[in-house]
Write an enzyme that holds these catalytic residues in place. Structure first.
Site, PDB file in Angstrom:
ATOM      1  CB  THR A   1      -0.777  -0.064   0.936  1.00 53.72           C
ATOM      2  OG1 THR A   1      -1.177  -1.103   1.213  1.00 53.72           O
ATOM      3  CG2 THR A   1      -2.103   0.630   1.507  1.00 53.72           C
TER       4      THR A   1
ATOM      5  N   GLY B   1      -1.141   6.971  -2.204  1.00 53.74           N
ATOM      6  CA  GLY B   1      -1.967   7.287  -3.556  1.00 53.74           C
ATOM      7  C   GLY B   1      -2.462   6.299  -4.131  1.00 53.74           C
TER       8      GLY B   1
ATOM      9  N   GLY C   1      -4.632   1.896  -2.814  1.00 57.06           N
ATOM     10  CA  GLY C   1      -4.338   1.164  -1.803  1.00 57.06           C
ATOM     11  C   GLY C   1      -4.975   0.087  -2.526  1.00 57.06           C
TER      12      GLY C   1
ATOM     13  CD  GLN D   1     -27.929  -0.196  21.946  1.00 53.23           C
ATOM     14  OE1 GLN D   1     -26.483  -0.155  21.305  1.00 53.23           O
ATOM     15  NE2 GLN D   1     -28.331  -0.155  22.379  1.00 53.23           N
TER      16      GLN D   1
ATOM     17  CD  GLU E   1      -4.145  -9.528   5.383  1.00 57.65           C
ATOM     18  OE1 GLU E   1      -4.229 -10.476   3.641  1.00 57.65           O
ATOM     19  OE2 GLU E   1      -3.476  -9.633   5.747  1.00 57.65           O
TER      20      GLU E   1
END
Length: 376
Positions: free
Chosen positions: A122, A125, A127, A332, A359
């Site tokens: 990565t 600019g 990914g 929650q 990934e």
């Protein structure tokens, strides 16, 4: 086989409870990357799970690997993430595609935990759009000179060896990217900014700069121009490990919610007796079961040498999404206490989101799945 798997699960659980559990929040608050724990995991065989015994590894398969990641991640997903990145990306790339000399040199150190591995695909600019990478390796005689930047690299600062993907050919050419092994301390290899993250805070993530970094052609993995193709195959297996990480988070969040629901009383009875809570727990349990079946199927296919691209994408997509849902439900169920750091629920909640991004994002998994099911 089942007995062996059970022993491995017990070993991973015992290790996590002893060596990791007492420090989880301390490491999370300080973003401490506990290198010493990874050295200890090496001694237990967790750092070279898939590496054959001839290279100092455990020589195990993907079912055992899934179980180890799952058990570690239930206690601290950050450690599970780093363990997955070390095994599936850096170490496995060398195992799958390096020559014999490179394997003999690097695998024993990685499998023992003496060295920690990193993997660099990565960039700031690029990914998902990896073929537009700007990090370039230009040939100069018997050497390559590397310039550019990688970011979001797990162990980018502390890693002892990096498998780097860099452009050696034309932009957008899938044969224009090559893979290299670079050792920490190589001139021009400059670990940079450490990211300050929402979750997974004990797993180090950093930028790496390359400024006229010269490496010999012997450090190339496989043939020139084959790096992108290698990387895509590595990510097929890597998705199983992130799915296992997601599974561990989901199980941890679920178990914490069950325990709390039995202990917490409202209106004179445990909240687990209320349908609103019990039905929520039923949904959580069912999602976990479905995710594990997808993951175990992918692991079985991988062990048998079958193509796993679609199945691992499905496992990663589903497991990562349900781990976010389950950790959200866990908060929650805990109510106001779920929003405090006194309970584990909030950490699973923060850690879970990375699983839908790292990934290959959820959107990329859908792209992989849809392309494969529509091929015919």
């Amino acid at each position: 086989m089942k007995d062996d798997l059970r022993l491995i699960e017990e070993s991973a659980t015992a290790f996590a409870e002893k060596e990791i559990a007492p420090h989880v929040m301390e490491w999370d608050e300080s973003q401490h990357f506990p290198i010493e724990v990874f050295r200890k995991m090496g001694a237990h065989g967790f750092m070279g799970v898939l590496v054959p015994e001839e290279y100092g590894g455990s020589g195990l398969g993907y079912q055992e690997y899934v179980s180890i990641i799952d058990r570690i991640s239930r206690v601290d997903p950050s450690i599970g993430l780093s363990l997955a990145a070390h095994n599936s990306l850096c170490t496995n790339h060398i195992l799958e595609f390096a020559n014999e000399e490179q394997k003999q040199k690097y695998l024993p150190k990685l499998a023992s935990g003496q060295w920690i591995g990193a993997w660099g695909l990565t960039e700031p600019g690029t990914g998902s759009d990896a073929m537009r990478m700007a990090c370039v390796a230009e040939k100069e005689g018997d050497y390559f000179v590397i310039n550019g930047m990688k970011n979001f690299i797990t162990h980018g600062i502390s890693g002892d060896v990096l498998v780097l993907l860099a452009r050696t050919g034309e932009l957008l050419d899938k044969h224009g990217i090559s893979a290299f092994i670079i050792e920490k301390g190589t001139p021009g290899f400059i670990p940079s900014k450490k990211e300050n993250k929402l979750g997974m805070r004990a797993s180090e993530t950093a930028q790496i700069m390359f400024e006229d970094c010269r490496i010999h052609r012997d450090q190339m993995i496989g043939e020139e121009g084959m790096g992108f193709i290698q990387a895509m195959k590595i990510l097929d297996g890597g998705r199983i490990s992130i799915a296992a990480l997601s599974l561990g988070i989901a199980k941890g969040a679920y178990e914490a919610a069950v325990q709390y629901s039995k202990e917490r009383e409202q209106f004179g009875q445990p909240i687990s007796s209320f349908q609103g809570i019990s039905f929520k727990l039923a949904q959580m349990a069912t999602k976990i079961e479905a995710a594990e079946l997808l993951i175990r199927k992918s692991a079985d296919l991988k062990n048998r040498g079958k193509k796993v691209t679609t199945d691992s994408a499905m496992a990663k997509y589903y497991a990562s999404e349900i781990c976010v849902e389950i950790s959200t439900d866990g908060v929650q169920i805990h109510g106001g206490y779920g929003y405090t750091k006194d309970y584990r629920a909030e950490k699973y909640y923060r850690d879970s989101k990375l699983c839908t991004i790292g990934e290959g994002t959820t959107e990329i998994q859908k792209l992989v799945i849809s392309r494969n099911i529509l091929k015919g």
